[in-house]
Design a protein around this motif. Sequence first.
Motif, PDB file in Angstrom:
ATOM      1  N   TYR A 174       0.871  -1.246  -0.089  1.00 28.06           N
ATOM      2  CA  TYR A 174      -0.111  -0.044  -0.093  1.00 28.06           C
ATOM      3  C   TYR A 174       0.907   1.237  -0.014  1.00 28.06           C
ATOM      4  O   TYR A 174       2.042   0.961   0.447  1.00 28.06           O
ATOM      5  N   GLN A 175       0.214   2.442  -0.440  1.00 25.30           N
ATOM      6  CA  GLN A 175       1.259   3.699  -0.561  1.00 25.30           C
ATOM      7  C   GLN A 175       1.521   4.103   0.965  1.00 25.30           C
ATOM      8  O   GLN A 175       0.406   4.372   1.799  1.00 25.30           O
ATOM      9  N   PHE A 176       2.547   4.021   1.536  1.00 23.07           N
ATOM     10  CA  PHE A 176       3.946   3.617   0.540  1.00 23.07           C
ATOM     11  C   PHE A 176       4.593   2.781   1.680  1.00 23.07           C
ATOM     12  O   PHE A 176       5.444   3.083   2.395  1.00 23.07           O
ATOM     13  N   ASP A 177       4.206   1.659   1.941  1.00 24.86           N
ATOM     14  CA  ASP A 177       4.681   0.541   2.810  1.00 24.86           C
ATOM     15  C   ASP A 177       4.049  -0.761   2.490  1.00 24.86           C
ATOM     16  O   ASP A 177       3.533  -0.944   1.741  1.00 24.86           O
ATOM     17  N   TRP A 178       5.177  -1.820   3.213  1.00 25.08           N
ATOM     18  CA  TRP A 178       4.605  -3.188   3.172  1.00 25.08           C
ATOM     19  C   TRP A 178       4.325  -3.797   4.427  1.00 25.08           C
ATOM     20  O   TRP A 178       4.753  -3.206   5.549  1.00 25.08           O
ATOM     21  N   LEU A 239      -0.881   0.135  -8.537  1.00 21.77           N
ATOM     22  CA  LEU A 239      -0.237  -1.175  -8.913  1.00 21.77           C
ATOM     23  C   LEU A 239       1.388  -1.054  -8.171  1.00 21.77           C
ATOM     24  O   LEU A 239       2.052  -0.011  -8.397  1.00 21.77           O
ATOM     25  N   HIS A 240       1.657  -2.014  -7.434  1.00 16.72           N
ATOM     26  CA  HIS A 240       3.165  -1.984  -6.851  1.00 16.72           C
ATOM     27  C   HIS A 240       3.761  -3.350  -7.608  1.00 16.72           C
ATOM     28  O   HIS A 240       3.002  -4.109  -8.331  1.00 16.72           O
ATOM     29  N   SER A 241       5.109  -3.458  -7.169  1.00 21.62           N
ATOM     30  CA  SER A 241       5.747  -4.575  -7.364  1.00 21.62           C
ATOM     31  C   SER A 241       6.687  -5.164  -6.399  1.00 21.62           C
ATOM     32  O   SER A 241       7.390  -4.198  -6.206  1.00 21.62           O
ATOM     33  N   PRO A 255      -4.224  -4.382  -7.718  1.00 16.79           N
ATOM     34  CA  PRO A 255      -5.346  -4.171  -6.811  1.00 16.79           C
ATOM     35  C   PRO A 255      -6.462  -5.074  -7.446  1.00 16.79           C
ATOM     36  O   PRO A 255      -6.888  -5.180  -8.600  1.00 16.79           O
ATOM     37  N   GLY A 256      -7.242  -5.700  -6.749  1.00 13.04           N
ATOM     38  CA  GLY A 256      -8.293  -6.659  -6.767  1.00 13.04           C
ATOM     39  C   GLY A 256      -7.835  -7.971  -7.177  1.00 13.04           C
ATOM     40  O   GLY A 256      -8.999  -9.038  -7.482  1.00 13.04           O
ATOM     41  N   MET A 257      -6.807  -8.305  -7.040  1.00 14.46           N
ATOM     42  CA  MET A 257      -6.342  -9.738  -7.615  1.00 14.46           C
ATOM     43  C   MET A 257      -5.246 -10.289  -6.726  1.00 14.46           C
ATOM     44  O   MET A 257      -4.426  -9.368  -6.089  1.00 14.46           O
ATOM     45  N   VAL A 258      -4.925 -11.551  -6.651  1.00 14.88           N
ATOM     46  CA  VAL A 258      -3.911 -12.138  -5.990  1.00 14.88           C
ATOM     47  C   VAL A 258      -2.941 -12.750  -6.817  1.00 14.88           C
ATOM     48  O   VAL A 258      -3.215 -13.520  -7.703  1.00 14.88           O
ATOM     49  N   THR A 259      -1.722 -12.305  -6.651  1.00 12.30           N
ATOM     50  CA  THR A 259      -0.527 -12.966  -7.683  1.00 12.30           C
ATOM     51  C   THR A 259       0.246 -13.735  -6.676  1.00 12.30           C
ATOM     52  O   THR A 259       0.210 -13.377  -5.459  1.00 12.30           O
ATOM     53  N   GLN A 260       1.193 -14.684  -6.978  1.00  8.08           N
ATOM     54  CA  GLN A 260       1.986 -15.391  -6.409  1.00  8.08           C
ATOM     55  C   GLN A 260       3.591 -15.335  -6.854  1.00  8.08           C
ATOM     56  O   GLN A 260       3.520 -15.521  -8.399  1.00  8.08           O
ATOM     57  N   LYS A 317       7.849  -0.396  -8.873  1.00  6.20           N
ATOM     58  CA  LYS A 317       6.950   0.361  -9.486  1.00  6.20           C
ATOM     59  C   LYS A 317       6.805   1.844  -8.986  1.00  6.20           C
ATOM     60  O   LYS A 317       6.965   2.128  -7.879  1.00  6.20           O
ATOM     61  N   ILE A 318       6.845   2.613 -10.209  1.00  4.08           N
ATOM     62  CA  ILE A 318       6.644   4.096  -9.429  1.00  4.08           C
ATOM     63  C   ILE A 318       4.975   4.324  -9.011  1.00  4.08           C
ATOM     64  O   ILE A 318       4.505   4.687 -10.038  1.00  4.08           O
ATOM     65  N   CYS A 319       4.997   4.330  -7.739  1.00  6.23           N
ATOM     66  CA  CYS A 319       3.788   4.136  -7.221  1.00  6.23           C
ATOM     67  C   CYS A 319       3.200   5.360  -6.503  1.00  6.23           C
ATOM     68  O   CYS A 319       2.229   5.511  -6.132  1.00  6.23           O
ATOM     69  N   GLY A 320       3.931   6.549  -6.467  1.00  7.66           N
ATOM     70  CA  GLY A 320       3.628   7.783  -6.205  1.00  7.66           C
ATOM     71  C   GLY A 320       4.893   8.522  -5.598  1.00  7.66           C
ATOM     72  O   GLY A 320       6.022   8.107  -5.820  1.00  7.66           O
ATOM     73  N   ASN A 321       4.496   9.642  -4.796  1.00  7.82           N
ATOM     74  CA  ASN A 321       5.897  10.361  -4.585  1.00  7.82           C
ATOM     75  C   ASN A 321       6.726  10.126  -3.495  1.00  7.82           C
ATOM     76  O   ASN A 321       7.760  10.737  -3.511  1.00  7.82           O
TER      77      ASN A 321
END
Length: 354
Positions: A174-178, A239-241, A255-260, A317-321
Motif C-alpha cells: 500500500y502507499q507507501f509501505d509493506w 499497482l506495486h511490484s 489491486p483486486g487480485m492475488v498474484t504469487q 513500480k513508480i507508485c507515488g511521490n
Amino acid sequence: MTAFLYLVVIILFAVSVWQMSKILSMSKAGEDSSTSQIANDKDNKINGKLMLGFVIFIYVLAFISFYKWSDVLLPDSASEHGVDIDQLWLISMIIIFIVGIITQWLLHYFAFKYSGKKGQRATFYADNDRLEFIWTVIPVIVLAGLIIYGLFTWSDIMNVDTEDDPLVIELYAYQFDWRARYAGDDNILGDANVRLIEGVNQLGLDASDPDAQDDIVVNELHLPVGRKILFKMRSQDVLHSAYMPHFRAQMNCVPGMVTQFSFTPTKTTEEMRLDDEIIAKVEHINSIRSEKNVARAIAGEEPLELYEFDYLLLCNKICGNTHYNMQMKIVVETEDEFNEWLSTQDNFATTMKN
C-alpha cells in the motif's frame, strides 16, 4: 543536477532549431552552389571517419564502464532459482554483446570504407536467396533457442509443487509501505478484503473466518533458510511490484487480485554478510559515509549511520511521490531462529482482543 538537465534540454532545443533552419534553407529554390547543403566527397569522407571514430569510442566506453562499475552488480543469488535466472541472463547478454559488437563494427566500418564518391555507384542486388536465407534463419534459430530456454526456466520457477509444503506468506502493498502476513499454524491464509480495513485490522482480515484467527501480521519479513516460500501478493490501492533483488524475485501486486511467486532462500543474512563481495561493498559505502560525516559534523548536522547489509523487499513500480522509500527489511535465518521469532508475534485474534 536539475540545473544541468535544464541546460542540456536548452542546448538540444537550440541544436534542433538550427537543424530545422538548415532543412528550410535547403528547400529554397535558386540556391547557388557556394552555399549548397548537398554533401560532397569531402563531407562524405569526414562523416566516414566520424563513424569509425564513434564505434571506437563506444567500444572504449563500454570497456571502461565494465572495468570501473562492475562492482555495482548484484552478488551471487541467494535463492535456488536465482542460479537459473543468472545463467539465462548471462547467456542472453553474451549473445547480445557478440552480435552487437560485430554488427556495430560492420555498420560503422562500411560507412567509413565505402563513403560516397561522385560518380561511384553501389553494387545493387535485386534479390539474393542465399543471403536472405542466412540472415533470416540464423536469427530465428538463436531467438527460438533463447525463447524456449526462457520459457522452460520460467515454467520451472513458477510451477509450485505443493508436496514441498511451502511456507505461505502474504505480501501486502500500500502507499507507501509493506506488511507481511504469515498463515499461522494451519499454513492457510484467512480471507481478507480491503473493505474490512479498520483500526488495527490493517490488512482487512475477515474476523469471521477461522483460518484468519492464527494469521500473523508483521512489518519485518523473516524467512527460514532452505525452505520453499510461497508468496501471495495483494495491493490496497495502486499497482506495486514486489522486488527482492538478491533472490532474483519480482512480481506485480495488482489491486483486486492475488498474484504469487515462490522461491527457496539458500543463504542466511549472516552468511551473506560474510560474502567477500558484500564485505567490499559495505566497506566502500561506509568510507563514503565517513567522509560525509566529517562535513556534516562541521555543519552541526546529525551523522549518517554506518551501513550494514540487509536483504530488502522493494517496490519496483513508480507508485507515488514517496515510492523510493517503500521497502521492508528481510531477515533470512535458520529454521529454529525463525520459529523462535514467529512464536513471539501476536496473531490476529490476539491483536483484535487488545
